[in-house]
Design an enzyme around this catalytic site. Sequence first.
Site, PDB file in Angstrom:
ATOM      1  N   ASP A 101       0.837  -1.202   0.000  1.00  0.00           N
ATOM      2  CA  ASP A 101       0.000   0.000   0.000  1.00  0.00           C
ATOM      3  C   ASP A 101       0.875   1.257   0.000  1.00  0.00           C
ATOM      4  O   ASP A 101       2.036   1.211   0.420  1.00  0.00           O
ATOM      5  CB  ASP A 101      -0.884   0.042   1.249  1.00  0.00           C
ATOM      6  CG  ASP A 101      -1.918  -1.069   1.251  1.00  0.00           C
ATOM      7  OD1 ASP A 101      -2.190  -1.633   0.179  1.00  0.00           O
ATOM      8  OD2 ASP A 101      -2.429  -1.366   2.348  1.00  0.00           O
TER       9      ASP A 101
HETATM   10  N1  URA Z   1      -1.455  -5.715   4.043  1.00  0.00           N
HETATM   11  C1  URA Z   1      -1.872  -4.446   4.040  1.00  0.00           C
HETATM   12  O1  URA Z   1      -2.887  -4.124   4.649  1.00  0.00           O
HETATM   13  N2  URA Z   1      -1.143  -3.529   3.357  1.00  0.00           N
HETATM   14  C2  URA Z   1       0.006  -3.836   2.713  1.00  0.00           C
HETATM   15  O2  URA Z   1       0.640  -2.949   2.122  1.00  0.00           O
HETATM   16  C3  URA Z   1       0.434  -5.161   2.733  1.00  0.00           C
HETATM   17  C4  URA Z   1      -0.319  -6.098   3.397  1.00  0.00           C
END
Ligand code: URA
Length: 239
Positions: A101
């Site tokens: 993310d």
């Molecule tokens: N889980 C999440 O919520 N975000 C990420 O970036 C990776 C795994």
Amino acid sequence: MRLDRFLTQQTKQSNKQVRQQIDAGEVLVDGDVTIEWNQRITRFSEIVLAGERLQENTAEYWMLHKPIGVVSDTKHPHHKTVLDCLDIPNKALLHVAGRLDLNTSGLVLLTNNGAWSKAITSASSQMPKVYEVTLDQPIPPETEAVFAQGIYFVYEDITTLPAEIERLSDCQARLTLTEGRYHQVKRMFGHLGLRVTALHRSQIGAVKLPSEIAVGQYRKLCDYEVAALAGNANSRSDR
Ligand code: URA
């Protein structure tokens, strides 16, 4: 593609002649003599016949310490991308093997070898990914049991695979997942009423983000890291 077919196409010799050369030990695949005429090769295999290189291995494998605020995409209208972090030739040919993310930092792998990245990211590979998580409140006692049992995600209509959690402090944990659902870490803690305030990926399979790779830095994967990730992925990466 099969090695003997590749050689007949490249050299315009008969299949019989090519197999004789293979039997005679004149063919190297990625530096090793092979006597398997039916060995599978890809456009990334280095092929040498009687000392002449017929095909170069152009596969590239990189690790990046992704900063917060960078998107795991190759193009984006508003945000800096993981490709923008790299100052290397041919970077436009790379893609991400497993996204993070925007507000997550940590280990991102990039490659031009689609079969390799697929072997890492496919659901069947169950590649372990390790995250360091900080929460807005103390982690409740039932967390281990809930994560081990799995959580039902309505949108995908799936139950998450058992996940291992190691407590680092009241509000911090190391979580190991063997799948990669959308916002999975945040949703799993969200299920318990907790909000993730910081998230960092520290490891994929056997490959750890080394402490000397600072935020925004990157380096090529070593051969053993490439092989370890491919091997870990339950399927051959080089097809
Ligand atoms: N889980 C999440 O919520 N975000 C990420 O970036 C990776 C795994």
